[in-house]
Design a protein around this motif. Structure first.
Motif, PDB file in Angstrom:
ATOM      1  N   SER A   4      22.233 -41.152  17.952  1.00 33.35           N
ATOM      2  CA  SER A   4      21.897 -40.666  16.613  1.00 33.35           C
ATOM      3  C   SER A   4      20.686 -39.742  16.662  1.00 33.35           C
ATOM      4  CB  SER A   4      21.637 -41.837  15.668  1.00 33.35           C
ATOM      5  OG  SER A   4      20.517 -42.581  16.104  1.00 33.35           O
ATOM      6  N   LEU A   5      19.778 -39.983  17.589  1.00 28.73           N
ATOM      7  CA  LEU A   5      18.629 -39.092  17.722  1.00 28.73           C
ATOM      8  C   LEU A   5      19.053 -37.736  18.265  1.00 28.73           C
ATOM      9  CD1 LEU A   5      15.769 -41.418  19.025  1.00 28.73           C
ATOM     10  CD2 LEU A   5      15.915 -40.260  16.832  1.00 28.73           C
ATOM     11  N   PHE A   6      20.065 -37.725  19.126  1.00 26.77           N
ATOM     12  CA  PHE A   6      20.579 -36.446  19.605  1.00 26.77           C
ATOM     13  C   PHE A   6      21.209 -35.652  18.461  1.00 26.77           C
ATOM     14  CE2 PHE A   6      20.725 -38.246  24.026  1.00 26.77           C
ATOM     15  CZ  PHE A   6      19.825 -37.339  24.553  1.00 26.77           C
ATOM     16  N   SER A   7      21.887 -36.336  17.552  1.00 29.77           N
ATOM     17  CA  SER A   7      22.467 -35.622  16.413  1.00 29.77           C
ATOM     18  C   SER A   7      21.379 -35.099  15.482  1.00 29.77           C
ATOM     19  CB  SER A   7      23.443 -36.519  15.659  1.00 29.77           C
ATOM     20  OG  SER A   7      22.778 -37.631  15.105  1.00 29.77           O
ATOM     21  N   VAL A   8      20.298 -35.855  15.332  1.00 27.48           N
ATOM     22  CA  VAL A   8      19.157 -35.371  14.543  1.00 27.48           C
ATOM     23  C   VAL A   8      18.555 -34.143  15.216  1.00 27.48           C
ATOM     24  CG1 VAL A   8      16.802 -35.920  13.798  1.00 27.48           C
ATOM     25  CG2 VAL A   8      18.621 -37.588  13.496  1.00 27.48           C
ATOM     26  N   PHE A   9      18.450 -34.177  16.537  1.00 28.50           N
ATOM     27  CA  PHE A   9      17.933 -33.031  17.275  1.00 28.50           C
ATOM     28  C   PHE A   9      18.794 -31.797  17.051  1.00 28.50           C
ATOM     29  CE2 PHE A   9      18.839 -30.638  21.214  1.00 28.50           C
ATOM     30  CZ  PHE A   9      17.686 -29.869  21.248  1.00 28.50           C
ATOM     31  N   ILE A  10      20.104 -31.963  17.104  1.00 28.02           N
ATOM     32  CA  ILE A  10      21.011 -30.825  16.933  1.00 28.02           C
ATOM     33  C   ILE A  10      20.890 -30.250  15.525  1.00 28.02           C
ATOM     34  CG2 ILE A  10      23.445 -30.176  16.813  1.00 28.02           C
ATOM     35  CD1 ILE A  10      23.903 -32.136  19.141  1.00 28.02           C
ATOM     36  N   VAL A  11      20.833 -31.113  14.512  1.00 29.73           N
ATOM     37  CA  VAL A  11      20.712 -30.643  13.134  1.00 29.73           C
ATOM     38  C   VAL A  11      19.398 -29.892  12.943  1.00 29.73           C
ATOM     39  CG1 VAL A  11      20.422 -31.399  10.740  1.00 29.73           C
ATOM     40  CG2 VAL A  11      22.233 -32.375  12.150  1.00 29.73           C
TER      41      VAL A  11
END
Length: 52
Positions: A4-11
């Motif tokens: 989920s932190l990787f998805s936050v990073f991408i956003v």
């Protein structure tokens, strides 16, 4: 959790890129800084999960 932190990073990285292209330098810099923090936290959690 690290996923989920990787998805936050991408956003946040996409927001920073779009803001930079539109000329909003303050928003782009802030989003880039938050993206860097999210990426570092995700990598640390990934390494800890791999070790333990």
């Amino acid at each position: 959790m690290a996923g989920s932190l990787f998805s936050v990073f991408i956003v946040l990285a996409v927001v920073a890129l779009v803001a930079a292209l539109l000329g909003f330098r303050g928003v782009a810099g802030l989003s880039a800084n938050f993206a860097k923090i999210a990426l570092v936290a995700a990598v640390i959690l990934f390494v800890l999960a791999f070790i333990f």
